[in-house]
Design a protein around this motif. Structure first.
Motif, mmCIF file in Angstrom:
data_model
loop_
_atom_site.group_PDB
_atom_site.id
_atom_site.type_symbol
_atom_site.label_atom_id
_atom_site.label_comp_id
_atom_site.label_asym_id
_atom_site.label_seq_id
_atom_site.Cartn_x
_atom_site.Cartn_y
_atom_site.Cartn_z
ATOM 1 N N ALA A 16 0.756 6.186 -1.907
ATOM 2 C CA ALA A 16 0.470 6.848 -0.634
ATOM 3 C C ALA A 16 -0.952 7.411 -0.618
ATOM 4 N N VAL A 17 -1.352 8.050 -1.723
ATOM 5 C CA VAL A 17 -2.694 8.635 -1.778
ATOM 6 C C VAL A 17 -3.752 7.552 -1.602
ATOM 7 N N MET A 18 -3.567 6.428 -2.304
ATOM 8 C CA MET A 18 -4.614 5.407 -2.246
ATOM 9 C C MET A 18 -4.675 4.745 -0.870
ATOM 10 N N LEU A 19 -3.527 4.550 -0.233
ATOM 11 C CA LEU A 19 -3.553 3.969 1.112
ATOM 12 C C LEU A 19 -4.217 4.914 2.107
ATOM 13 N N PRO A 31 -9.519 -6.520 -0.462
ATOM 14 C CA PRO A 31 -9.752 -7.251 -1.722
ATOM 15 C C PRO A 31 -10.992 -6.758 -2.470
ATOM 16 N N LEU A 32 -12.021 -6.378 -1.723
ATOM 17 C CA LEU A 32 -13.238 -5.939 -2.398
ATOM 18 C C LEU A 32 -13.065 -4.548 -2.994
ATOM 19 N N MET A 33 -12.186 -3.741 -2.369
ATOM 20 C CA MET A 33 -11.958 -2.393 -2.894
ATOM 21 C C MET A 33 -10.982 -2.382 -4.064
ATOM 22 N N LEU A 34 -10.291 -3.500 -4.258
ATOM 23 C CA LEU A 34 -9.124 -3.509 -5.134
ATOM 24 C C LEU A 34 -9.354 -2.920 -6.533
ATOM 25 N N PRO A 35 -10.437 -3.274 -7.242
ATOM 26 C CA PRO A 35 -10.593 -2.713 -8.582
ATOM 27 C C PRO A 35 -10.608 -1.182 -8.571
ATOM 28 N N GLY A 36 -11.388 -0.589 -7.681
ATOM 29 C CA GLY A 36 -11.435 0.863 -7.590
ATOM 30 C C GLY A 36 -10.098 1.422 -7.154
ATOM 31 N N PHE A 37 -9.446 0.686 -6.296
ATOM 32 C CA PHE A 37 -8.146 1.071 -5.776
ATOM 33 C C PHE A 37 -7.120 1.168 -6.911
ATOM 34 N N ILE A 38 -7.100 0.131 -7.750
ATOM 35 C CA ILE A 38 -6.136 0.109 -8.854
ATOM 36 C C ILE A 38 -6.469 1.195 -9.872
ATOM 37 N N TYR A 42 -8.864 13.262 -5.533
ATOM 38 C CA TYR A 42 -9.204 12.257 -6.541
ATOM 39 C C TYR A 42 -9.140 10.861 -5.932
ATOM 40 N N GLY A 43 -8.085 10.632 -5.125
ATOM 41 C CA GLY A 43 -7.974 9.343 -4.450
ATOM 42 C C GLY A 43 -9.169 9.101 -3.552
#
Lengths: 576, 382
Positions: free
Chosen positions: A387-390, A495-502, A458-459
């Motif tokens: 939820a935080v990351m979304l 897709p471009l944000m994904l690494p930071g997202f994970i 933090y998110g």
């Protein structure tokens, strides 16, 4: 058309056009996100204010006078600040030293030191504190029995004291300083130091007159964030301070709510005072954290720092670092591992060492309470992280990419919970959801809301960092290619944000797994999470069970963090 | 085909500055014909990129009208604003904006894949079109390559392919070559010209490089302060600049202020502070008017001064002294002081005169451009 009239027409047109654009479907999504963030950030603080200052519909400071008549405000502030500043001094000195050694000198075994310096991040605060009780309590402490008492002629180091609290908290805060300072040392061009050396400066004066001043912004930031963490800390003051009546704000809040009937007004008064202190720190920190133009010499250009040769000091320095890591990282884990093999805890002796078994693990694994708590921990942790990351993913897009009015407010609101200590957040949410007749108190939802609020900043940091890395043109090209807002967001931005997202997601899973301060006031029977189980076990004296559970938790967290590291999450584990 | 009328775009100034909105585009109008490559040329901050972004739909203008053929894309009066994603234009960015998470093929296919279902061609047709356009830009061998593994020139061509795969009515190019090195850039000039001829593309091209503008464009619009100073074919712009700004920006010109003394069948006699000039020009200027004369360095000849000079100077033959010279391979540039000013002369590399040699500077009559005085618009006004 003259320039002036063009500008006036522009202004007028802009206003009407802006309103028309505000009502698109895209903006509905954004409005919901902004609304949720505003709710999470503002409502707890608002409720706390109301709770503390309004009684029977009247504005009053009665809560404050009551709170501070039982215990002097002066003593409380003094204790809290001594504790926070003391642990800050310790953490800053050690963390900066370690970072300098690893980044800038030719000390051997760098990767090992790096891992060792960061390892305490993984150990939950409550386990760290309990491990130190095993190591340094005056009655059963291993260090006391085997090292300090023989050396000091029978005098023991008492971990249940203000100095003891400072040492334990300080050691736990070292990784935070280490990370910030290592990043700073790494991004400073060594040519600046070389220039000083060629001007005839000694290594000592290079360090104090060039290296440290250049790292000053990072150093101040590290100091402030550590002070705020020290004020926030709950585990150490509760476990080490309460037995000998050394109170700080957090333990007072806990005390006010742990009597029957709980005194919410008093807890609120303490919480407000603490909130003021942490807010000052965070506000100051956020001003420092902004990129300062005057320190543009600290660039991110690609260069390899030339390590400083330590010469004859190379091995002694390594020995010192290893000694430090052995005491602060390895010993606590080892003592927990030892405790987990015993039926009843007693300090190691030839008898206990020959009677080790894994029975405790078997008991713990089959304990319904533990199994249930594990389930709850996983559900709330994964849920909150997702939820935080979304939320922050969309919010950071809103803040960085749009020109919507008031977007800076969303940015600030998302960072606001940084000022709220976990325990204070607990107090606030408790008072809210005890009154509101929604089925939230007594369910996992209240923990979910607590974690959501607590990890929002933090998110946001992870999300905006990765959003900043995506060039605006990448989105504009998609628009030009005919993709609408949602298609652009789904097929290009996400897709471009994904690494930071994970990376952010794993970070939040890890820290929420160890979260005690905000959970301890909010859980209800049957809705425990793992740190709560350990907390309860400690209070019941189940030391060996909690050690076994703790060792398993640490193991699981190590796996998670290794996974994050593998995923190339270079910005992972920014702060503990 | 593309019509822009009275376009105005302002920006809010930085919060610290207390001032009115910054005017980036100030009532600009232009027309682009089908099949033309129309270039917006100007120094940074002149509003050329903002104009392009307004056409693209990435910025919302404050006022004005933009129409493509008979389709209205934007009109402040009629409250029309077609979003960028529905304008159907192709665009190439300065940074190429290649999506790093997609390979060459997928980058190119993206515009076809995001079409609404009823307009989207079948998978087979999509494949054919992508392959065709990749072949046109000569990237067909690299279709499965990671886009980030391409060289700068290849990324450039990929960006072009992606913009062309929709067969857009209009292609927008925002300084597409400025990130390439000089040699590659010149290759791309001819590559782009070939593509334009083969595919019959209509395009709007933005650049600050006057050589590039001259080399590639059908027509060039020189911009200053959010307006167009002069529009014309490259040769017109080069040879007959109509303002001091254009003359200065298009190439290093010697700009000489003077007053018209007399006029005889298109040949003007001028008096300047450093000597007299005779200038052939089709421009209509009255006797007594103040004018500016632009003489390009390559149209200025220098030669050794005769041992005995008649006192004073003849028209178009001024005595001077070489102050500096620079060897530039094909040419040798000389800086010559004449009276109170300096004149730049570009000679072929056989002529190289060391400083400080007295020389005679010769201006060829037909090589001058005459620019009427500019009371209407002082340079640097805002």
């Amino acid at each position: 058309m003259t320039h002036g009239s063009a500008a006036v027409a522009g202004e007028r047109f802009h206003r009407s056009e802006r309103w028309r654009r505000l009502l698109s479907g895209r903006n509905l999504v954004l409005a919901v996100v902004a609304g949720v963030i505003a709710y999470l950030a503002l409502v707890p603080i608002g409720f706390l204010l109301w709770q503390t200052f309004v009684r029977n519909g009247h504005l009053t400071v009665a809560s404050f006078t009551e709170a501070y008549s039982t215990v002097g405000l002066g003593e409380l502030v003094l204790n809290s600040l001594t504790f926070a500043l003391g642990s800050t001094v310790l953490a800053t000195a050690v963390g900066t030293g370690l970072a300098y050694m690893v980044v800038r000198t030719n000390v051997p075994c760098k990767p090992l030191i790096f891992v060792g310096a960061l390892a305490p991040l993984i150990i939950p605060g409550i386990l760290h504190t309990i491990a130190w009780i095993f190591l340094a309590s005056p009655q059963i402490g291993i260090f006391n029995q085997h090292v300090i008492e023989p050396a000091a002629g029978g005098r023991a180091f008492n971990v249940f004291s203000l100095p003891g609290m400072i040492v334990v908290e300080g050691v736990h805060l070292v990784p935070l300083v280490f990370l910030l300072m290592a990043a700073s040392f790494r991004s400073t061009d060594p040519a600046l130091e070389v220039a000083a050396v060629t001007s005839g400066a000694s290594l000592r004066s290079v360090f104090f007159r060039i290296t440290l001043p250049l790292a000053r912004p990072a150093l101040y930031a590290a100091i402030l964030i550590t002070v705020v963490r020290g004020l926030d800390a709950f585990e150490v003051p509760a476990l080490l301070g309460l037995p000998n009546r050394t109170y700080v704000f957090t333990s007072r809040i806990w005390g006010a709510l742990n009597v029957l009937p709980p005194d919410y007004g008093q807890a609120g008064a303490y919480a407000m005072s603490l909130l003021v202190l942490t807010s000052i720190g965070v506000f100051w920190y956020s001003r420092l954290a902004k990129p300062a133009g005057s320190y543009q010499t600290v660039t991110s250009k690609g260069f390899r720092p030339r390590p400083l040769p330590l010469g004859a000091w190379r091995l002694p320095a390594l020995a010192l670092i290893f000694l430090y890591l052995a005491i602060t990282v390895i010993a606590p884990v080892l003592v927990l591992a030892y405790a987990s093999t015993q039926a009843f805890y007693s300090p190691p002796s030839s008898y206990t060492l020959s009677h080790m078994s894994l029975d405790t693990y078997r008991t713990v694994i089959h304990d319904d309470l533990v199994v249930h708590a594990l389930e709850n921990t996983v559900i709330v942790g994964l849920g909150a992280a997702t939820a935080v990351m979304l939320l922050t993913g969309i919010a950071s897009w809103l803040v960085i990419r749009t020109s919507l009015p008031g977007r800076w407010l969303i940015d600030n609101l998302a960072f606001l919970p940084l000022t709220i200590p976990g325990l204070v957040l607990g107090v606030a949410l408790l008072t809210i959801y005890l009154r509101v007749s929604l089925p939230i108190y007594g369910t996992l939802w209240i923990l979910f809301i607590a974690y959501l609020t607590r990890y929002l900043p933090y998110g946001m940091r992870y999300s905006s960092a990765s959003m900043f890395q995506i060039a605006r043109e990448l989105e504009e090209t998609a628009q030009m290619s005919g993709a609408g807002w949602w298609q652009t967001f789904r097929r290009i931005v996400l897709p471009l944000m994904l690494p930071g997202f994970i990376a952010g997601w794993i970070y939040i899973v890890v820290v929420s797994t160890r979260e005690l301060a905000s959970s301890v006031l909010l859980y209800s029977p049957g809705k425990e999470v793992l740190p709560i189980v350990i907390w309860e076990q400690y209070r019941n004296g189940q030391l060996t069970e909690l050690s076994a559970l703790g060792i398993m938790m640490i193991g699981a967290l190590v796996v998670l963090v290794a996974l994050a590291y593998k995923l190339g999450a270079t910005i992972g584990l920014r702060e503990g | 085909m593309l019509e822009v009328r009275e376009l105005v775009k302002t920006f809010r100034p930085a919060r610290s500055e207390k001032r009115d909105r910054v005017v980036a585009v100030d009532g600009l109008s232009l027309d682009v014909e089908r099949g033309e490559l129309f270039t917006l040329l100007g120094p940074s901050g002149c509003g050329k990129t903002t104009t392009l972004r307004c056409i693209a739909g990435l910025e919302t203008p404050d006022a004005g009208e933009i129409a493509l053929g008979d389709r209205l894309l934007f009109s402040s009066e009629k409250r029309v604003r077609v979003p960028a994603s529905e304008r159907g234009l192709g665009m190439v960015f300065q940074s190429y904006a290649i999506w790093p998470h997609l390979n060459v093929y997928k980058n190119t296919a993206f515009p076809l894949e995001v079409l609404p279902r009823r307009k989207r061609p079948s998978r087979k047709v999509r494949r054919e079109r992508v392959e065709r356009v990749l072949a046109v830009v000569r990237l067909d061998q690299l279709a499965s390559r990671r886009a980030t593994d391409l060289s700068g020139g290849q990324q450039q061509r990929l960006a072009l392919a992606r913009a062309l795969v929709m067969e857009p009515a209009l292609l927008l190019l925002d300084e597409p070559l400025s990130n390439l090195d000089a040699k590659l850039r010149e290759e791309m000039w001819f590559e782009l010209k070939r593509l334009r001829r083969e595919l019959g593309i209509t395009g709007v091209y933005v650049t600050h490089d006057q050589l590039e503008a001259l080399a590639m464009s059908s027509r060039v619009a020189v911009m200053r302060d959010g307006r167009i100073d002069q529009v014309g074919r490259p040769r017109e712009i080069y040879e007959a600049p109509r303002s001091r700004f254009v003359a200065d920006f298009i190439g290093a010109s010697n700009l000489i202020d003077g007053v018209v003394e007399s006029c005889d069948h298109g040949v003007y006699s001028l008096r300047t502070a450093d000597g007299d000039l005779r200038v052939q020009s089709a421009v209509d200027v009255e006797v007594g008017a103040s004018v500016v004369v632009a003489a390009r360095p390559e149209h200025v000849e220098i030669g050794p001064a005769p041992a005995q000079t008649a006192n004073g100077s003849l028209p178009n033959r001024w005595p001077g002294r070489v102050e500096e010279r620079a060897f530039l391979g094909e040419w040798v540039d000389h800086v010559v002081s004449v009276g109170s000013r300096t004149i730049r002369a570009r000679c072929n590399s056989k002529i190289s005169i060391p400083a400080p040699t007295p020389v005679i500077v010769t201006f060829r009559e037909e090589a001058f451009s005459l620019i009427p005085g500019e009371e209407a618009r002082a340079p640097g006004h805002s």
